[in-house]
Design a protein around this motif. Structure first.
Motif, PDB file in Angstrom:
ATOM      1  N   TYR A 156     106.889  53.404  38.974  1.00 21.12           N
ATOM      2  CA  TYR A 156     106.474  54.779  39.277  1.00 21.12           C
ATOM      3  C   TYR A 156     107.691  55.500  39.818  1.00 21.12           C
ATOM      4  CZ  TYR A 156     101.703  53.023  38.900  1.00 21.12           C
ATOM      5  OH  TYR A 156     100.533  52.446  38.446  1.00 21.12           O
ATOM      6  N   TRP A 157     108.150  56.504  39.092  1.00 18.90           N
ATOM      7  CA  TRP A 157     109.380  57.210  39.462  1.00 18.90           C
ATOM      8  C   TRP A 157     109.069  58.532  40.136  1.00 18.90           C
ATOM      9  CZ3 TRP A 157     111.922  61.223  36.049  1.00 18.90           C
ATOM     10  CH2 TRP A 157     113.103  61.704  36.630  1.00 18.90           C
ATOM     11  N   TYR A 190     114.778  63.309  47.055  1.00 16.43           N
ATOM     12  CA  TYR A 190     113.348  63.059  46.868  1.00 16.43           C
ATOM     13  C   TYR A 190     112.908  61.748  47.528  1.00 16.43           C
ATOM     14  CZ  TYR A 190     113.056  67.166  43.868  1.00 16.43           C
ATOM     15  OH  TYR A 190     113.090  68.463  43.402  1.00 16.43           O
ATOM     16  N   LYS A 232     105.393  72.052  52.216  1.00 14.81           N
ATOM     17  CA  LYS A 232     104.058  71.599  51.819  1.00 14.81           C
ATOM     18  C   LYS A 232     103.614  70.363  52.603  1.00 14.81           C
ATOM     19  CE  LYS A 232     102.155  69.596  47.516  1.00 14.81           C
ATOM     20  NZ  LYS A 232     102.382  69.544  46.047  1.00 14.81           N
ATOM     21  N   PHE A 237     115.703  74.511  32.806  1.00  6.19           N
ATOM     22  CA  PHE A 237     116.470  73.402  32.240  1.00  6.19           C
ATOM     23  C   PHE A 237     115.567  72.319  31.660  1.00  6.19           C
ATOM     24  CE2 PHE A 237     115.588  72.900  36.682  1.00  6.19           C
ATOM     25  CZ  PHE A 237     115.071  71.621  36.757  1.00  6.19           C
ATOM     26  N   ARG A 288      99.737  56.577  31.250  1.00 10.36           N
ATOM     27  CA  ARG A 288      99.029  56.576  32.534  1.00 10.36           C
ATOM     28  C   ARG A 288      98.535  57.966  32.910  1.00 10.36           C
ATOM     29  NH1 ARG A 288     103.551  53.205  35.643  1.00 10.36           N
ATOM     30  NH2 ARG A 288     104.223  55.351  35.909  1.00 10.36           N
ATOM     31  N   ASP A 331     106.470  62.308  43.470  1.00  7.43           N
ATOM     32  CA  ASP A 331     105.199  62.779  42.900  1.00  7.43           C
ATOM     33  C   ASP A 331     104.305  61.632  42.439  1.00  7.43           C
ATOM     34  OD1 ASP A 331     105.724  65.579  43.152  1.00  7.43           O
ATOM     35  OD2 ASP A 331     107.102  65.416  41.459  1.00  7.43           O
ATOM     36  N   ARG A 332     104.835  60.439  42.296  1.00 12.86           N
ATOM     37  CA  ARG A 332     104.029  59.301  41.848  1.00 12.86           C
ATOM     38  C   ARG A 332     103.641  58.362  42.991  1.00 12.86           C
ATOM     39  NH1 ARG A 332     103.667  62.131  38.516  1.00 12.86           N
ATOM     40  NH2 ARG A 332     104.106  62.048  36.273  1.00 12.86           N
ATOM     41  N   TYR A 383     110.398  54.607  30.314  1.00 13.53           N
ATOM     42  CA  TYR A 383     109.517  54.978  31.425  1.00 13.53           C
ATOM     43  C   TYR A 383     108.582  56.113  31.030  1.00 13.53           C
ATOM     44  CZ  TYR A 383     107.789  56.880  35.761  1.00 13.53           C
ATOM     45  OH  TYR A 383     106.948  57.343  36.740  1.00 13.53           O
ATOM     46  N   ARG A 428     110.480  73.815  49.383  1.00 10.07           N
ATOM     47  CA  ARG A 428     109.031  74.021  49.192  1.00 10.07           C
ATOM     48  C   ARG A 428     108.249  72.743  49.463  1.00 10.07           C
ATOM     49  NH1 ARG A 428     109.612  76.951  43.489  1.00 10.07           N
ATOM     50  NH2 ARG A 428     109.518  74.750  42.931  1.00 10.07           N
ATOM     51  N   GLN A 429     108.764  71.604  48.990  1.00 17.10           N
ATOM     52  CA  GLN A 429     108.062  70.336  49.166  1.00 17.10           C
ATOM     53  C   GLN A 429     107.972  69.964  50.652  1.00 17.10           C
ATOM     54  OE1 GLN A 429     106.520  69.900  46.016  1.00 17.10           O
ATOM     55  NE2 GLN A 429     107.046  67.753  46.238  1.00 17.10           N
ATOM     56  N   LYS A 447      94.782  59.245  33.500  1.00 16.81           N
ATOM     57  CA  LYS A 447      94.396  59.851  34.778  1.00 16.81           C
ATOM     58  C   LYS A 447      93.682  61.188  34.575  1.00 16.81           C
ATOM     59  CE  LYS A 447      97.013  61.768  38.735  1.00 16.81           C
ATOM     60  NZ  LYS A 447      98.310  61.663  39.444  1.00 16.81           N
ATOM     61  N   TYR A 491     117.697  74.202  41.285  1.00 17.16           N
ATOM     62  CA  TYR A 491     116.237  74.045  41.358  1.00 17.16           C
ATOM     63  C   TYR A 491     115.854  73.023  42.421  1.00 17.16           C
ATOM     64  CZ  TYR A 491     111.496  72.725  40.278  1.00 17.16           C
ATOM     65  OH  TYR A 491     110.159  72.462  40.393  1.00 17.16           O
ATOM     66  N   ASP A 494     103.781  68.100  37.146  1.00 17.71           N
ATOM     67  CA  ASP A 494     103.430  67.775  38.532  1.00 17.71           C
ATOM     68  C   ASP A 494     103.434  68.997  39.447  1.00 17.71           C
ATOM     69  OD1 ASP A 494     103.145  64.955  38.159  1.00 17.71           O
ATOM     70  OD2 ASP A 494     105.320  64.803  38.052  1.00 17.71           O
ATOM     71  N   ARG A 495     104.032  70.102  39.009  1.00 13.00           N
ATOM     72  CA  ARG A 495     104.084  71.300  39.843  1.00 13.00           C
ATOM     73  C   ARG A 495     103.074  72.363  39.404  1.00 13.00           C
ATOM     74  NH1 ARG A 495     106.123  68.352  42.354  1.00 13.00           N
ATOM     75  NH2 ARG A 495     108.198  68.174  43.299  1.00 13.00           N
ATOM     76  N   GLY A 518     117.440  80.035  34.849  1.00 13.15           N
ATOM     77  CA  GLY A 518     117.701  78.731  35.460  1.00 13.15           C
ATOM     78  C   GLY A 518     116.790  77.624  34.959  1.00 13.15           C
ATOM     79  N   ARG A 567     115.847  74.300  46.056  1.00 16.71           N
ATOM     80  CA  ARG A 567     114.698  75.166  46.340  1.00 16.71           C
ATOM     81  C   ARG A 567     113.409  74.347  46.373  1.00 16.71           C
ATOM     82  NH1 ARG A 567     111.988  78.156  49.085  1.00 16.71           N
ATOM     83  NH2 ARG A 567     110.435  79.487  48.113  1.00 16.71           N
ATOM     84  N   ASP A 568     113.288  73.415  45.439  1.00 10.83           N
ATOM     85  CA  ASP A 568     112.084  72.586  45.385  1.00 10.83           C
ATOM     86  C   ASP A 568     111.941  71.754  46.664  1.00 10.83           C
ATOM     87  OD1 ASP A 568     109.768  71.710  43.836  1.00 10.83           O
ATOM     88  OD2 ASP A 568     110.784  69.797  43.578  1.00 10.83           O
ATOM     89  N   ALA A 570     121.927  74.058  36.945  1.00 10.30           N
ATOM     90  CA  ALA A 570     120.591  74.655  37.035  1.00 10.30           C
ATOM     91  C   ALA A 570     119.609  73.675  37.684  1.00 10.30           C
ATOM     92  CB  ALA A 570     120.096  75.062  35.646  1.00 10.30           C
ATOM     93  N   LYS A 571     119.724  72.403  37.300  1.00  9.48           N
ATOM     94  CA  LYS A 571     118.839  71.383  37.883  1.00  9.48           C
ATOM     95  C   LYS A 571     119.121  71.223  39.375  1.00  9.48           C
ATOM     96  CE  LYS A 571     116.901  67.002  36.330  1.00  9.48           C
ATOM     97  NZ  LYS A 571     116.982  66.037  35.222  1.00  9.48           N
ATOM     98  N   ASP A 580      99.869  57.646  43.154  1.00  7.58           N
ATOM     99  CA  ASP A 580      99.431  56.823  42.018  1.00  7.58           C
ATOM    100  C   ASP A 580      99.848  55.361  42.218  1.00  7.58           C
ATOM    101  OD1 ASP A 580      98.421  59.085  40.825  1.00  7.58           O
ATOM    102  OD2 ASP A 580      99.905  59.177  39.211  1.00  7.58           O
ATOM    103  N   LEU A 603     110.667  79.174  40.309  1.00 10.07           N
ATOM    104  CA  LEU A 603     110.498  78.245  39.188  1.00 10.07           C
ATOM    105  C   LEU A 603     109.750  77.011  39.673  1.00 10.07           C
ATOM    106  CD1 LEU A 603     114.032  77.980  37.481  1.00 10.07           C
ATOM    107  CD2 LEU A 603     112.230  79.681  37.103  1.00 10.07           C
TER     108      LEU A 603
END
Lengths: 205, 205
Positions: A188-189, A21, A81, B176, B77, A192-193, B70, A77-78, B81, A70, B192-193, B174, A73-74, A66-67, A196, B187
């Motif tokens: 900001y973690w 990420y 996008k 989690f 926040r 996606d942040r 966090y 997609r990201q 928002k 995911y 955020d998704r 899948g 695949r994410d 599982a994470k 912001d 999924l």
């Protein structure tokens, strides 16, 4: 006295070169930060020691199947996008120690942002081993930096200690993942942040 | 034959009533789904059994102190928002078993979306114990459902088994974490998704 105040529109970007990420944010932050009038301070660090303190031997994406499934695949997609190139690395997580040390050694240099982007692209688009000194030397050459000098600096005790200190600071500030953006005392973690975090930085004097 | 095809613009929303980020999506999805022409299928389930399978005794927000700290700041926040009310619950994670069973018992009922929103507000705005039958009875009454009948149904073997089955299905697919949105075989994890998931569903025939 406002005429003497210095605008403090800055974002600290804690980045681990092995982090998927983080790749998204490294590729996205340049134009977004420029548009927001915010300067970026690169904070290369290592997640490994922070994970080990939690009792984890490696990335949670490997420890939690599982994470992990995911995330891959994410990421596809990201990247689609955001219009970013993407190839799933054949090795994950890659050893990011050398790249992080080189980034510490090059702090403040004019080529540092280009080096960080180039190294992320090598890992996540070209499937190259960024743990290899030969690979890193080639990337440094491409961005106009001096490979021999920087590889020597990366192996020096002050730079090694600098990376340890940066990782310690990250942990002390409550950082537990990457990318993490710091604006003042706010964390900001995650990619996606990013927007912001930049909006927060842009609003500060 | 397209005149006979049925639009399949549907999103499955896997929700755990104890989950902070699920609160954000529960409060946001109504107007967004309507605007996208997408219908919502509520899938109440429990994260607890899925966490236990990973060897975790409770929420990762308790097991990882930095991540927990966090999350609480991030929720403040995020609510600000999105213009959502927010009060940090005095107990976390709250026991979501009863609320999930009631939501299983009420599947497809006209009041189900209102009940889910109302229960999330009780937990994350009013700091009420949603594990209490008295609290749940009051919430059911408010949304026009029959408390005695639904509490009895929630204690029945078919509804208990239904929640176990839903949680098993979540794991098999899948899932989690929560909220998770499912569109076809895709999924989408996390508030955020939500927009990406709705856009995916809206584009399907």
């Amino acid at each position: 006295m406002t005429g003497f105040s210095v605008a403090k529109r800055e974002i600290e970007f804690f980045v681990d070169f092995a982090s998927t990420y983080s790749y998204l944010s490294v590729m996205r932050i340049g134009s977004l930060a420029t548009a927001a009038g915010v300067s970026v301070r690169w904070r290369p660090f290592l997640l490994g020691p922070i994970f080990r303190e939690l009792g984890w031997s490696t990335s949670p994406f490997l420890l939690q199947a599982a994470k992990g499934a995911y995330m891959w695949r994410d990421m596809e997609r990201q990247c689609s996008k955001y219009g970013l190139a993407w190839r799933r690395p054949s090795e994950f997580p890659r050893n990011s120690l050398l790249a992080a040390r080189v980034a510490i050694a090059g702090e403040g240099q004019p080529w540092i942002a280009a080096f960080i982007r180039r190294t992320m692209t090598a890992n996540f688009v070209e499937d190259r081993d960024i743990g290899s000194p030969e690979v890193i030397a080639g990337l440094l050459r491409e961005v106009g930096a001096a490979p021999n000098e920087l590889l020597a600096a990366a192996a020096s005790e002050p730079v090694k200690a600098g990376l340890r200190t940066q990782t310690d600071k990250a942990r002390q500030r409550g950082i537990f993942g990457a990318p993490t953006f710091v604006v003042g005392a706010e964390l900001y973690w995650g990619n996606d942040r990013l927007e912001d975090a930049l909006a927060d930085a842009a609003g500060r004097q």
